[in-house]
Design a protein around this motif. Structure first.
Motif, PDB file in Angstrom:
ATOM      1  N   LEU A   1      16.579 -18.196  45.497  1.00  0.00           N
ATOM      2  CA  LEU A   1      17.785 -18.506  44.731  1.00  0.00           C
ATOM      3  C   LEU A   1      17.824 -19.965  44.275  1.00  0.00           C
ATOM      4  O   LEU A   1      18.703 -20.363  43.504  1.00  0.00           O
ATOM      5  CB  LEU A   1      19.037 -18.217  45.572  1.00  0.00           C
ATOM      6  CG  LEU A   1      19.199 -16.770  46.043  1.00  0.00           C
ATOM      7  CD1 LEU A   1      20.442 -16.638  46.917  1.00  0.00           C
ATOM      8  CD2 LEU A   1      19.284 -15.818  44.857  1.00  0.00           C
TER       9      LEU A   1
ATOM     10  N   TRP B   1      26.032 -20.045  46.464  1.00  0.00           N
ATOM     11  CA  TRP B   1      24.868 -19.475  45.772  1.00  0.00           C
ATOM     12  C   TRP B   1      25.233 -18.505  44.653  1.00  0.00           C
ATOM     13  O   TRP B   1      24.368 -18.060  43.918  1.00  0.00           O
ATOM     14  CB  TRP B   1      23.958 -18.767  46.779  1.00  0.00           C
ATOM     15  CG  TRP B   1      24.691 -17.755  47.620  1.00  0.00           C
ATOM     16  CD1 TRP B   1      24.957 -16.461  47.304  1.00  0.00           C
ATOM     17  CD2 TRP B   1      25.260 -17.978  48.896  1.00  0.00           C
ATOM     18  NE1 TRP B   1      25.660 -15.850  48.296  1.00  0.00           N
ATOM     19  CE2 TRP B   1      25.858 -16.760  49.306  1.00  0.00           C
ATOM     20  CE3 TRP B   1      25.333 -19.079  49.762  1.00  0.00           C
ATOM     21  CZ2 TRP B   1      26.508 -16.615  50.529  1.00  0.00           C
ATOM     22  CZ3 TRP B   1      25.982 -18.939  50.978  1.00  0.00           C
ATOM     23  CH2 TRP B   1      26.565 -17.728  51.353  1.00  0.00           C
TER      24      TRP B   1
ATOM     25  N   GLN C   1      24.944 -24.972  43.113  1.00  0.00           N
ATOM     26  CA  GLN C   1      24.261 -23.776  42.609  1.00  0.00           C
ATOM     27  C   GLN C   1      23.492 -24.077  41.332  1.00  0.00           C
ATOM     28  O   GLN C   1      22.398 -23.566  41.128  1.00  0.00           O
ATOM     29  CB  GLN C   1      25.303 -22.664  42.377  1.00  0.00           C
ATOM     30  CG  GLN C   1      24.741 -21.252  42.386  1.00  0.00           C
ATOM     31  CD  GLN C   1      24.061 -20.883  41.071  1.00  0.00           C
ATOM     32  OE1 GLN C   1      24.377 -21.414  40.019  1.00  0.00           O
ATOM     33  NE2 GLN C   1      23.103 -19.973  41.158  1.00  0.00           N
TER      34      GLN C   1
ATOM     35  N   VAL D   1      16.965 -16.826  50.512  1.00  0.00           N
ATOM     36  CA  VAL D   1      17.675 -17.988  49.977  1.00  0.00           C
ATOM     37  C   VAL D   1      16.756 -18.880  49.152  1.00  0.00           C
ATOM     38  O   VAL D   1      17.191 -19.502  48.169  1.00  0.00           O
ATOM     39  CB  VAL D   1      18.348 -18.778  51.124  1.00  0.00           C
ATOM     40  CG1 VAL D   1      17.308 -19.419  52.032  1.00  0.00           C
ATOM     41  CG2 VAL D   1      19.290 -19.843  50.569  1.00  0.00           C
TER      42      VAL D   1
ATOM     43  N   GLN E   1      18.657 -27.024  48.036  1.00  0.00           N
ATOM     44  CA  GLN E   1      18.686 -27.280  46.593  1.00  0.00           C
ATOM     45  C   GLN E   1      18.416 -28.762  46.310  1.00  0.00           C
ATOM     46  O   GLN E   1      17.650 -29.102  45.397  1.00  0.00           O
ATOM     47  CB  GLN E   1      20.047 -26.858  46.032  1.00  0.00           C
ATOM     48  CG  GLN E   1      20.111 -26.784  44.530  1.00  0.00           C
ATOM     49  CD  GLN E   1      19.522 -25.514  43.943  1.00  0.00           C
ATOM     50  OE1 GLN E   1      18.332 -25.248  44.125  1.00  0.00           O
ATOM     51  NE2 GLN E   1      20.345 -24.745  43.252  1.00  0.00           N
TER      52      GLN E   1
ATOM     53  N   SER F   1      26.280 -21.983  53.239  1.00  0.00           N
ATOM     54  CA  SER F   1      26.423 -22.793  52.026  1.00  0.00           C
ATOM     55  C   SER F   1      25.836 -24.179  52.231  1.00  0.00           C
ATOM     56  O   SER F   1      25.220 -24.752  51.326  1.00  0.00           O
ATOM     57  CB  SER F   1      27.906 -22.891  51.638  1.00  0.00           C
ATOM     58  OG  SER F   1      28.367 -21.673  51.110  1.00  0.00           O
TER      59      SER F   1
ATOM     60  N   PHE G   1      22.055 -23.871  51.945  1.00  0.00           N
ATOM     61  CA  PHE G   1      21.665 -23.697  50.546  1.00  0.00           C
ATOM     62  C   PHE G   1      21.766 -25.022  49.791  1.00  0.00           C
ATOM     63  O   PHE G   1      20.850 -25.384  49.040  1.00  0.00           O
ATOM     64  CB  PHE G   1      22.568 -22.649  49.882  1.00  0.00           C
ATOM     65  CG  PHE G   1      22.276 -22.452  48.420  1.00  0.00           C
ATOM     66  CD1 PHE G   1      21.346 -21.513  48.007  1.00  0.00           C
ATOM     67  CD2 PHE G   1      22.910 -23.221  47.448  1.00  0.00           C
ATOM     68  CE1 PHE G   1      21.063 -21.329  46.659  1.00  0.00           C
ATOM     69  CE2 PHE G   1      22.632 -23.047  46.102  1.00  0.00           C
ATOM     70  CZ  PHE G   1      21.700 -22.109  45.706  1.00  0.00           C
TER      71      PHE G   1
END
Length: 625
Positions: free
Chosen positions: A621, A488, A506, A618, A556, A549, A552
């Motif tokens: 982000l 992130w 990211q 999170v 995403q 991770s 995330f």
């Protein structure tokens, strides 16, 4: 003459009447006198005109007589000699007619010249000299097992014979800009030139004359030489030939690279993955006997051991309702399927042979065989096919001598077409992907790698200009460096801009935004599919960091509508990778539990734990698309 006598008689009669009349009264005499005077005046006038007419008639008669005598004496050559010896010329009837005729001919010639000049101007206005980009190909498609190729231009290309000539050649060759010797190339069709011209010719599918993977180009004969006037073209709709089309198994983005020896367990079902990815070593598959397959009139044999292993994997995963992606790899530096510029070197994988007809034929047969075997039926289904691995990492994962990124990408585009045509002509619903690693705008080692963006741009340009097809992108958005599991966080090389050096999960939005540009869209105006087909995070710096991770990365992908899958590498640690700090396997680790629950009713619990671990929400982000 009679009229003249009558007039004279009346004139003198009036005079006689005047002298001898002894009767009548004075008034009558006076009146008569006046009438006689008027009559005399009228008759005198008429007599004068008649005399003049007689004189003119006499002169005209004399002239005619003399003219006839002259012609009788001197002929009709238009010349006579006077008494003084001087030559007198005059125009005869024949000369006058000749002059008139010549005048008409001159007028006609002038009008013809004006017409020719006008037509020449119109021709120059509507025609252009031959150039390599004079024509635009509107389509090159299969219709009823024939090929129809339509070309167009605003202006007609000049030629000696007012014709366009269509030639074909193998993708192992190159079309020359000019042709002097027709024995070196095959002409397959000729049409009258025009602003829009359609060629139609046989596909010859299923025979050794098949044109499924052939190139086509249009030439004109100009000043005795054939000139290429358009970009070479390939067919763009092999899917119309498909005979084993099956419904896609699209039902979720969560995926993984499984451990083959664990397939008999219930682990994947418990993990809740919807997709799996697997590799096939094509050189080993093609090097052996046991499974025969007839393609284009020739029988090819495939390694029964490799075929059996692949059957097991695909069948087992398909039976569990898991969507399959297969990565096609060339694992030999000496095989017939290996490009001549890739042979003899040491690398993980090698470029495919698009430079020799034997290699092209073998690759075509392999593509057709795999699609035929794994499109429904007893052996299961593969929905997604990836051609090569991280091709921009040239020296390691798709080796070819450094010929420059342009030529490298052009050769790869040819190989991609071979697999695309073989797969899509079997299963119209299959998707075919090219593979890139995370190096985006700048190569981290120019001697070994190309920037992924450069390869993508050149690939799109080559495919679009020579026959656009529905290619897609399989991306490996690993962190930079690879051992960094804090996905992130931005750094100088990972930013949300087109010029970012690295694309990870990211800033994966940079890739999908780039593919949303008009020049990258499909023929139907859609953004091309993206698979995050290989990404992982090491547990070497702590299980919570790996698990966070992973959460995330999944969120995403889930929040980007252009991403159709995220396939975690891997289920089990690889000893070689672990030795360099890449313990990315998740089996029996905290990351397994987080990944297992991320798309369930319990997902918020794990999202909250990740937010607590990183100290930020999170979800805030993420960069949804």
């Amino acid at each position: 003459m009679f009229l003249l006598f009558y007039l004279i008689k009346n004139l003198f009669g009036g005079i006689h009447m005047k002298i001898h009349s002894n009767s009548g009264k004075r008034k009558v005499r006076k009146k008569k006198k006046e009438e006689i005077r008027k009559s005399r005046l009228e008759l005198q006038i008429i007599a004068s005109f008649l005399v003049i007419a007689l004189i003119i008639s006499a002169i005209y008669g004399i002239c005619i007589f003399r003219h006839e005598k002259i012609l009788e004496k001197f002929g009709t050559d238009g010349k006579i000699v006077s008494e003084s010896g001087k030559t007198i010329s005059f125009k005869s009837k024949e000369e006058k007619e000749k002059e008139l005729r010549l005048e008409k001919e001159k007028k006609a010639a002038k009008e013809a010249l004006i017409k020719v000049e006008r037509e020449k101007k119109e021709y120059e206005k509507s025609h252009i000299n031959p150039t390599k980009n004079a024509l635009i190909t509107q389509e090159c498609i299969i219709v009823n097992k024939k090929i129809e190729m339509t070309v167009s231009s605003d202006k007609i290309v000049k030629s000696d014979d007012n014709k366009y000539h269509l030639f074909s050649c193998s993708m192992s060759d190159e079309f020359p800009d000019e042709i002097n010797d027709l024995s070196t190339i095959k002409e397959i069709s000729t049409k009258e030139s025009g602003n829009k011209v359609k060629f139609d010719f046989d596909l010859n599918i299923g025979t050794d004359k098949s044109r499924l993977n052939k190139m086509f180009a249009v030439y004109v004969l100009y000043n005795g030489i054939y000139h290429k006037i358009g970009k070479e073209q390939y067919i763009t709709n092999p899917e119309v030939l498909a005979y084993r089309t099956v419904k896609r198994n699209d039902h979720g983005k969560k995926g993984i690279l499984p451990a083959v020896h664990l397939l008999n367990s219930n682990d994947l079902a418990q993990l809740g993955v919807k997709q799996c990815i697997y590799n096939v070593r094509l050189a080993e598959l093609c090097n052996g006997q046991g499974v025969n397959y007839k393609y284009n009139g020739k029988t090819y044999s495939f390694n029964s051991g490799w075929v059996g292993s692949l059957d097991t994997v695909v069948r087992r995963l398909s039976s569990q309702g898991i969507q399959m992606t297969l990565v096609i790899l060339n694992d030999s530096s000496s095989s017939v399927i290996t490009h001549p510029k890739s042979r003899g070197a040491r690398a993980n994988y090698y470029a495919f042979n698009t430079a020799e007809d034997e290699g092209i034929a073998r690759l075509s047969a392999a593509a057709s065989f795999l699609a035929d075997r794994y499109s429904g039926g007893a052996y299961g289904t593969i929905d997604n096919w990836i051609v090569g691995n991280e091709i921009n990492a040239r020296a390691e994962w798709h080796y070819m001598a450094d010929v420059g990124v342009d030529q490298f990408t052009k050769e790869y585009a040819k190989a991609f077409r071979i697999f695309y045509n073989g797969i899509k002509s079997t299963n119209a619903n299959a998707r075919v992907y090219l593979s890139l690693d995370q190096q985006w705008s700048i190569s981290q080692n120019n001697k070994k790698y190309y920037a992924g963006k450069d390869v993508l741009d050149l690939f799109n340009k080559e495919i679009s200009s020579s026959g656009n097809i529905d290619w897609n992108v399989a991306y490996h958005p690993y962190n930079y460096p690879l051992t960094n599991s804090c996905v992130w966080q931005e750094n100088s090389k990972v930013v949300h801009r087109k010029g970012t050096q690295i694309i990870t999960m990211q800033n994966i939005d940079v890739l999908t935004d780039y593919l949303s540009r008009s020049e990258f869209l499909t023929k139907n105006g859609e953004v091309r599919s993206v698979l995050c087909s290989e990404v992982g995070y090491s547990s070497s710096k702590g299980a919570p960091l790996q698990a966070s991770s992973l959460v995330f990365a999944y969120l995403q992908a889930e929040n980007n509508r252009h991403i159709d899958g995220i396939l975690i590498s891997r289920e089990l640690d690889d000893a070689g990778e672990a030795a360099i700090g890449m313990s990315v396997g998740i089996y029996r680790k905290l990351a397994w539990t987080y990944y297992q629950n991320i798309d369930t009713n319990s997902s918020q619990l794990y999202i909250d734990q990740v937010s607590a671990f990183i100290g930020k929400d999170v979800k805030k982000l993420l960069t949804p698309r």
